[in-house]
Design an enzyme around this catalytic site. Structure first.
Site, PDB file in Angstrom:
ATOM      1  N   HIS A 141       0.832  -1.203   0.000  1.00  0.00           N
ATOM      2  CA  HIS A 141       0.000   0.000   0.000  1.00  0.00           C
ATOM      3  C   HIS A 141       0.874   1.264   0.000  1.00  0.00           C
ATOM      4  CE1 HIS A 141      -3.708   2.306   1.188  1.00  0.00           C
ATOM      5  NE2 HIS A 141      -2.798   3.102   1.713  1.00  0.00           N
ATOM      6  N   GLU A 142       1.820   1.309   0.917  1.00  0.00           N
ATOM      7  CA  GLU A 142       2.668   2.508   1.016  1.00  0.00           C
ATOM      8  C   GLU A 142       3.595   2.616  -0.193  1.00  0.00           C
ATOM      9  OE1 GLU A 142       1.584   4.536   3.032  1.00  0.00           O
ATOM     10  OE2 GLU A 142       0.412   3.177   4.287  1.00  0.00           O
TER      11      GLU A 142
ATOM     12  N   HIS B 245       1.744   4.478  -2.782  1.00  0.00           N
ATOM     13  CA  HIS B 245       1.892   5.926  -2.565  1.00  0.00           C
ATOM     14  C   HIS B 245       3.280   6.386  -3.019  1.00  0.00           C
ATOM     15  CE1 HIS B 245      -1.802   6.863  -0.431  1.00  0.00           C
ATOM     16  NE2 HIS B 245      -1.591   5.945   0.503  1.00  0.00           N
TER      17      HIS B 245
ATOM     18  N   GLU C  20      -4.568   7.931  -2.832  1.00  0.00           N
ATOM     19  CA  GLU C  20      -5.092   6.656  -2.347  1.00  0.00           C
ATOM     20  C   GLU C  20      -5.376   5.708  -3.517  1.00  0.00           C
ATOM     21  OE1 GLU C  20      -4.927   6.434   0.847  1.00  0.00           O
ATOM     22  OE2 GLU C  20      -5.950   4.534   1.244  1.00  0.00           O
TER      23      GLU C  20
END
Lengths: 506, 506
Positions: B262-263, B266, B301
């Site tokens: 997830h990060e 980003h 996101e």
């Protein structure tokens, strides 16, 4: 209101300087390689804004008001000294033309790459033109700052206020006179056993052991941490966040251990500053524009060298702590005694490289550089003659023939960043450590503590006499309060004479 | 000259905002506990100086000159958009009274401790007075910023410009309509095997595996690093230093793995911004005062959810990469197949806690909060009635009875810091990810890449269509360029419907 408002501005200056320290720490410990370019820009922006805030019309208006407000306060009162320090710093910065600061910064950022290549190729001629400009710019800087006797005095002011070429001369003469016979005599003596320091010591174990020893002398991990860098350093972001680093060589455990003790010594100084001084000029070097609680570079070095050498390299320390070393390194130290360990970490062997020098020969590297810098600045030594002058001094002091520029005149990074005037503080620190340690040991409680491995009484002596005061008093003022006299090399010379005479049977 | 001078000032603003990000990163990853108090002061000083620099008379003078200079430039030209963004941001900040900003900051620093205690004791009543003030202050903020229809629109503007209560209503309705039947249907189905995710996974191994997967999707370690925090996050200090964190639970490996993916999603966004935009408004959120290259919180996101869910939780991903997982964890995954692993990491189980929610139920937590925030701001819901409203919605959406406030209305940190208006971006991101992924997969090269474990074609699609543009275009402008239409929930609903129907045999 003027004083409170001035302190508010000084709090912001301190915040900005601490911020720069955090960015520098991160750049040296954590930052991925990609970050360098924009980190440089971030630091440049902060640096400009900090200086602008310090000398701004608004700050000066507050300063004028504060001066009026404290005019009738007692001399030496906290408020009066704070205000005087701010005035002194603002005058200092306003004396230096912005254009000169800019040119020096540009030269500094250019110089590092040239120096690195010249050093890699051991070719001084490549670096000479940069050094010529560095000397010229620093001469300009000295003229702008002003001085009474020697232009080099103006450059030392930023690092070791009060020290001058004239004050250093008798100090250096006395040190050479006292220490050179020891170096010479040891040259002919047999060296202690040393092999076991070069065994394999896993890096994680070294980290844990170095940290254990740093904590043993009082370094507070709730307000600190230990990381890994190529060159060890200490940096504080107020007294409540004081970080140290050391380097790890898996085949030489002494580097990480004494690196950590040295930096822990610096760290104790910062951790010990009076909390009431947080974010004030007493915890801010407003001249050097650096957030620090220590009063001079030399005073700071006195604390690192005290814990590294007077404590960490003492026989007493290893009589008490060698068992713990063996717990950490049961195999590597199985066939070693505490006495052998003590002797090995005090081996004296003249060499070319300052940062690898032992306790006894270190000051010769410093004196050589300080004398050379002063001669470059007053023009009595030309840059082109520098390698020859360097090599002659190394021969005179240490009896060694410098084989090439990389191991001689090109070894230090300092000049590549445009910096001149900062070497003497290493020796000032050694001398001051000797003086403070001699006084401290006269207290039976402290001496007993050292003998049984309780370092708290000694640390509290330093907190009481040095650390807590931050930058409130000058270095010599502190020394006089603590030891009854100004900087005095005799205790330091006596310490080295006694220690090395015994170690080498001189 | 006006434009160049304005860009110089914006470079400094970007430097200062990146500096704040570095200080925040350090505070969450490295700082010893003692540092908190003065770190807060350092951040406060930087925050004040940054805002002052942005709206200063000097910057506005430069802005006026820049506007004159670019007046005849083509609409949509880089220069014209840059200047317009600066004007918009300065107007925004000047509209908010300094006193209001100060009161909100004070409430924010007060609120966290009250919230933490209230949550620990699961007692909403303790937190209610703070929340009352938070709502009142945010209402004041909304009035100062201005809005056409609903005061909540003014608060969302900072996080998701263009989104309003009116645009969210049909979106949420459609999502509820599309997803609620799936949640309901799964409730009666058998759950997949899950035991092996809860075996013992050593933290160092998890770190290495999470990093390997992040690098596999293109996260560049020369410009990044992975650290450990309680709550995973990504933060960039320009495109060349983009750091991520994840959390490690030795008895649940999926947390660190999907946290890192997830990060990393980003991180890819930030690492992919056009280098020419470094230190410009296109890499600076001048409204939110945050150094970031992503154009909105929702757009950001979309990238994290795309790599976490559409890629990292796909069957294809584990068909290709499960062998590597087994290499890292030979014992823990010895009796597991790729298909079992895929099914386990997609288990759907309605729960109380947003941050632990699975892909299918996550949006219900978000819609609930967004609707509640809007109702608090327009006064249609009173703070005292909040727990009841919350619990009713959880029952309606997920069929669960909230047992206490800690697992209900007190679970999120957001309100304790005074922040209202930032929840919708999670769902916007999910929807946008679905839309982008559907379009990208139509490219055979991208689809082939996903099938054989080559994620570079997909990453390059995102660089081309999203990342490189930084903040130059608005979110919907980007979506239209990339997919031919504005935000559209159908691909996302189709993705979830197909995936969960297949997984649970609906």
């Amino acid at each position: 209101m003027g004083y409170a408002q001035l302190m508010e501005a000084m709090g912001q200056v301190n915040d900005l300087l601490n911020t720069q320290s955090i960015l520098n720490w991160d750049a040296r410990t954590m930052m991925p390689e990609g970050g360098h370019e924009t980190r440089g820009k971030q630091l440049a922006t902060l640096s400009v804004l900090t200086r602008d805030l310090l000398v701004s019309a608004e700050t000066r208006r507050r300063l004028d008001a504060a001066e009026a407000e404290v005019a009738n306060f007692a001399d030496g009162s906290v408020e009066k000294v704070m205000v005087a320090q701010v005035r002194e710093a603002i005058d200092y910065h306003l004396a230096i033309p912005a254009d000169l600061t800019r040119r020096r910064a540009e030269l500094g950022s250019l110089g590092h790459a040239v120096w690195a290549k010249a050093r890699a190729e051991s070719d001084f001629k490549q670096f000479a033109p940069i050094l010529e400009q560095t000397v010229a710019l620093n001469r300009e800087m000295a003229e702008a700052i002003g001085y009474s006797e020697h232009p080099y005095d103006a450059l030392m002011y930023r690092f070791e206020p009060g020290e001058t070429v004239a004050t250093l001369k008798p100090l250096f003469n006395r040190l050479r006179e006292g220490l050179q016979p020891l170096v010479k005599a040891i040259g002919e003596k047999q060296q202690p056993r040393f092999d076991f320091l070069e065994r394999h010591y896993p890096v994680e174990k070294q980290h844990a052991f170095a940290l254990a020893m740093a904590q043993k002398v009082g370094y507070d991990l709730h307000r600190g941490r230990l990381d890994t860098t190529l060159h060890p350093f200490e940096v504080s972001f107020t007294r409540n966040d004081v970080r140290i680093t050391t380097r790890f060589n898996p085949n030489y455990m002494a580097a990480s251990l004494f690196g950590a003790l040295h930096e822990a010594g610096h760290g104790l100084y910062e951790q010990g500053v009076d909390p009431a001084y947080t974010r004030t000029p007493f915890a801010t070097d407003l001249v050097g524009l650096y957030a620090v609680g220590g009063v001079s570079f030399g005073a700071h070095e006195s604390q690192s060298r005290l814990w590294e050498n007077h404590v960490g390299r003492s026989r007493e320390f290893w009589q008490v702590n060698f068992a713990e070393a063996q717990n950490f390194y049961p195999e590597q130290l199985a066939d070693v005694t505490a006495e052998e360990f003590f002797r090995a970490v005090n081996r004296c062997k003249p060499g070319f490289i300052r940062v690898e020098a032992d306790e006894l020969t270190y000051d010769f590297h410093v004196m050589l550089r300080t004398d050379i810098e002063a001669a470059l600045i007053d023009g009595s030594l030309a840059v082109k003659d520098l390698p020859e002058a360097w090599n002659a001094k190394i021969k005179e002091y240490l009896g060694l023939d410098v084989p090439n520029d990389a191991q001689g005149v090109l070894q230090d990074v300092h000049w590549s960043s445009g910096q001149i005037g900062t070497f003497c503080n290493y020796t000032i620190g050694n001398v001051m450590a000797g003086q403070l340690f001699e006084t401290a040991k006269q207290d039976g409680n402290i001496a007993d503590g050292l003998a049984r491995g309780d370092y708290e009484p000694l640390r509290l002596f330093m907190v009481e006499n040095i650390h807590q005061h931050g930058r409130r008093y000058g270095r010599d003022e502190l020394l006089i309060k603590a030891t009854g006299r100004r900087l005095d090399p005799e205790p330091y010379i006596a310490h080295l004479t006694s220690k090395y005479s015994e170690l080498y049977g001189l």
